[in-house]
Design a protein around this motif. Sequence first.
Motif, PDB file in Angstrom:
ATOM      1  N   ALA A 126     -48.882  49.453 -27.671  1.00 46.02           N
ATOM      2  CA  ALA A 126     -50.195  48.831 -27.814  1.00 46.02           C
ATOM      3  C   ALA A 126     -50.576  48.058 -26.555  1.00 46.02           C
ATOM      4  CB  ALA A 126     -50.200  47.903 -29.022  1.00 46.02           C
ATOM      5  N   ILE A 127     -49.627  47.326 -25.989  1.00 47.63           N
ATOM      6  CA  ILE A 127     -49.874  46.566 -24.761  1.00 47.63           C
ATOM      7  C   ILE A 127     -50.226  47.511 -23.624  1.00 47.63           C
ATOM      8  CG2 ILE A 127     -48.779  45.124 -23.000  1.00 47.63           C
ATOM      9  CD1 ILE A 127     -47.075  43.939 -25.342  1.00 47.63           C
ATOM     10  N   ARG A 128     -49.451  48.568 -23.487  1.00 46.62           N
ATOM     11  CA  ARG A 128     -49.710  49.532 -22.408  1.00 46.62           C
ATOM     12  C   ARG A 128     -51.048  50.224 -22.601  1.00 46.62           C
ATOM     13  NH1 ARG A 128     -45.580  54.233 -20.391  1.00 46.62           N
ATOM     14  NH2 ARG A 128     -46.401  55.308 -22.225  1.00 46.62           N
ATOM     15  N   SER A 129     -51.408  50.479 -23.861  1.00 41.09           N
ATOM     16  CA  SER A 129     -52.693  51.097 -24.155  1.00 41.09           C
ATOM     17  C   SER A 129     -53.853  50.195 -23.729  1.00 41.09           C
ATOM     18  CB  SER A 129     -52.793  51.418 -25.647  1.00 41.09           C
ATOM     19  OG  SER A 129     -54.069  51.921 -25.982  1.00 41.09           O
ATOM     20  N   LEU A 130     -53.730  48.891 -23.991  1.00 45.31           N
ATOM     21  CA  LEU A 130     -54.782  47.943 -23.591  1.00 45.31           C
ATOM     22  C   LEU A 130     -54.922  47.885 -22.074  1.00 45.31           C
ATOM     23  CD1 LEU A 130     -54.110  45.028 -26.112  1.00 45.31           C
ATOM     24  CD2 LEU A 130     -56.108  46.528 -26.058  1.00 45.31           C
ATOM     25  N   PRO A 161     -57.142  40.343 -24.391  1.00 43.52           N
ATOM     26  CA  PRO A 161     -56.795  41.356 -25.403  1.00 43.52           C
ATOM     27  C   PRO A 161     -55.327  41.359 -25.816  1.00 43.52           C
ATOM     28  CG  PRO A 161     -58.198  42.299 -23.706  1.00 43.52           C
ATOM     29  CD  PRO A 161     -57.832  40.930 -23.222  1.00 43.52           C
ATOM     30  N   ILE A 162     -54.420  41.155 -24.861  1.00 47.05           N
ATOM     31  CA  ILE A 162     -52.990  41.200 -25.205  1.00 47.05           C
ATOM     32  C   ILE A 162     -52.597  39.982 -26.025  1.00 47.05           C
ATOM     33  CG2 ILE A 162     -50.649  41.148 -24.247  1.00 47.05           C
ATOM     34  CD1 ILE A 162     -51.708  42.913 -21.948  1.00 47.05           C
ATOM     35  N   ALA A 163     -53.051  38.809 -25.624  1.00 43.48           N
ATOM     36  CA  ALA A 163     -52.754  37.595 -26.392  1.00 43.48           C
ATOM     37  C   ALA A 163     -53.320  37.679 -27.797  1.00 43.48           C
ATOM     38  CB  ALA A 163     -53.311  36.368 -25.668  1.00 43.48           C
ATOM     39  N   LYS A 164     -54.454  38.349 -27.952  1.00 39.92           N
ATOM     40  CA  LYS A 164     -55.107  38.427 -29.260  1.00 39.92           C
ATOM     41  C   LYS A 164     -54.387  39.379 -30.223  1.00 39.92           C
ATOM     42  CE  LYS A 164     -59.670  37.195 -27.482  1.00 39.92           C
ATOM     43  NZ  LYS A 164     -61.033  37.666 -27.158  1.00 39.92           N
TER      44      LYS A 164
END
Length: 256
Positions: A126-130, A161-164
């Motif tokens: 998910a992180i890499r996707s963002l 976005p990642i923190a959220k």
Amino acid sequence: MQQTSSSLIEVPATPEYVLEVLLDQARQEWSKSLTVSEEEEIPVTLDSPLDTLFEACQLYDSAVISFYTNIWLGLSESDWAQVVSGPQMHTVRDFCERIAARMTMPVISLETFIGRTCRPASAFLAIRSLLQEAGVDVADVAPSTSLSKVTRQHLDLFLGPIAKLAPGVLPTVQVKRPVWDTNWIGTAAILFYLLLCPLSVGYGTAAYLVSLFVLACLVIAAYGTKERDPARVRFGNLRTFRDLSELIAQRAVFRG
């Protein structure tokens, strides 16, 4: 429910999520910018008076509240107009419920690896996707990759976005700016203007023009360094994407 990528799903936000994002974004914003002194944390719940939330977020007038709330939550001007219109809001719940009705929250798709689901691995995807959706080259981003360079170059993605994905879980960011950053150069320009520029008037037009030229150079230098990457960014003891993924996985919402 909206599918945004193979790793993330957007679902209707909850008031609890809105509150978590507001408190987390405020914490990271003031730590990143170093414009507000660190204050004792103020406890806030959905049943707290609304003013308590704004005090905890260090938002002290309506214009500042509107500006930062919209940025932190990604609200449009029309959304914000609907939030503040209607019956008066008294509690944090009133405020967060109106906002939650107008935004979504991310849910991580729980992926299967070698016949078993793995939350940290799903969080990593998910992180890499963002990052990829934001235009970052992720070809060399693996769980063992150091966070150092990527966080310096794309800090807003990690604080946004990642923190959220899991509001409140990231350690408070520590940002080391270049020595000659905007703040230092801007301060120098102001001091030059206040102290030296008036004195130069007594030495004739040429000296005065030289003073204005130096002042202009300082201002241009300040704007030139405004977008410079930080010299160093640290999130506590997090060193690699594996560390980050394991931490996000502790509090993020998953669906499989």
